[in-house]
Design an enzyme around this catalytic site. Structure first.
Site, PDB file in Angstrom:
ATOM      1  N   LYS A  83       0.852  -1.190   0.000  1.00  0.00           N
ATOM      2  CA  LYS A  83       0.000   0.000   0.000  1.00  0.00           C
ATOM      3  C   LYS A  83       0.890   1.243   0.000  1.00  0.00           C
ATOM      4  O   LYS A  83       1.813   1.349   0.814  1.00  0.00           O
ATOM      5  CB  LYS A  83      -0.867  -0.003   1.258  1.00  0.00           C
TER       6      LYS A  83
HETATM    7  O1  G3P Z   1      -7.788   1.549   5.589  1.00  0.00           O
HETATM    8  C1  G3P Z   1      -8.180   2.502   4.646  1.00  0.00           C
HETATM    9  C2  G3P Z   1      -9.504   3.129   5.005  1.00  0.00           C
HETATM   10  O2  G3P Z   1     -10.489   2.129   4.992  1.00  0.00           O
HETATM   11  C3  G3P Z   1      -9.491   3.889   6.316  1.00  0.00           C
HETATM   12  O3  G3P Z   1     -10.785   4.175   6.710  1.00  0.00           O
HETATM   13  O4  G3P Z   1     -12.258   4.719   8.628  1.00  0.00           O
HETATM   14  O5  G3P Z   1      -9.831   5.414   8.711  1.00  0.00           O
HETATM   15  O6  G3P Z   1     -11.442   6.573   7.143  1.00  0.00           O
HETATM   16  P1  G3P Z   1     -11.069   5.255   7.856  1.00  0.00           P
END
Ligand code: G3P
Length: 218
Positions: A83
């Protein structure tokens, strides 16, 4: 639609796998920090549970160090997806890794232009963050529609739209209606898809009526 679990919690991952709901796992530095676990062994353990893509994010922001970190991460297991952030350094890293046959998940995507750049860099996945756009009063799902429209115009791009920052079942449902390839969500949100009051009410009635028959199938 492929379901990825946005967590590093081993028990949650195993539980989704048991229900046939685990096609992959995504992590990020915040998720890893929250786990309190050593990064490399944790990703290794996840890769032993999940056969699908397991996203492990580089920690640096400069190209040279990202490349070195990616070399370490991709040696963990064949199903590790590296990533990288949607920055010039991240996309340069993505181009080199993808040219070399390594799965790359380009993360922190907030615009269609960024998603176009990621596809040109050969990303296996693009991660548009719908929840974080909603959080600042933008329509996160509109970004999914825009990216899918662009990608559909260029069949030569192999990049899959991995809907991320999913906050609720409607993000999953609306993304699926648009044909997004993948979504990643906390297991709690995935399990909310099961819930409907009429299912509960109907099952209770079936149980009650079956009791009245006095019969047993076993
Ligand atoms: O891991 C990537 C993404 O899903 C993060 O989500 O909830 O931290 O905005 P969030």
């Amino acid at each position: 639609m492929k379901f990825f679990a946005d967590t590093s919690d081993i028990d949650e991952i195993k539980d989704l796998a048991d229900y046939g709901l685990l096609d992959g796992v995504t992590t990020n530095p915040s998720i890893i920090a929250k786990s309190g676990r050593e990064f490399i062994p944790l990703i290794k353990e996840i890769c032993e549970i999940c056969d699908g893509p397991v996203s492990a994010e580089v920690a640096s922001t400069d190209y040279a160090t990202m490349r070195k970190e990616a070399e370490v991460l991709r040696k963990i297991a064949d199903n590790v997806a590296i990533k990288v952030p949607l920055t010039p350094a991240g996309l340069k890293t993505c181009k080199e890794l993808s040219d070399d046959g390594t799965m790359v998940n380009v993360t922190l995507c907030f615009s269609a232009g960024q998603a176009l750049l990621a596809a040109k860099a050969g990303a296996a996945f693009i991660s548009p963050f719908v929840g974080r756009l909603d959080d600042i009063s933008y329509q996160g799902l509109d970004l999914i529609a825009d990216i899918l429209t662009i990608y559909d115009n260029y069949p030569q791009y192999d990049t899959e739209v991995l809907v991320a920052s999913v906050r609720n079942p409607m993000h999953i449902i609306e993304s699926a209606k648009m044909g997004a390839h993948v979504m990643t969500a906390p297991p709690k949100v995935i399990k909310q898809l099961y819930n409907h009051p009429l299912t509960d009410k109907g099952l209770a009635a079936f149980v009650e009526d079956w009791k009245k028959t006095g019969q047993s199938i076993l």
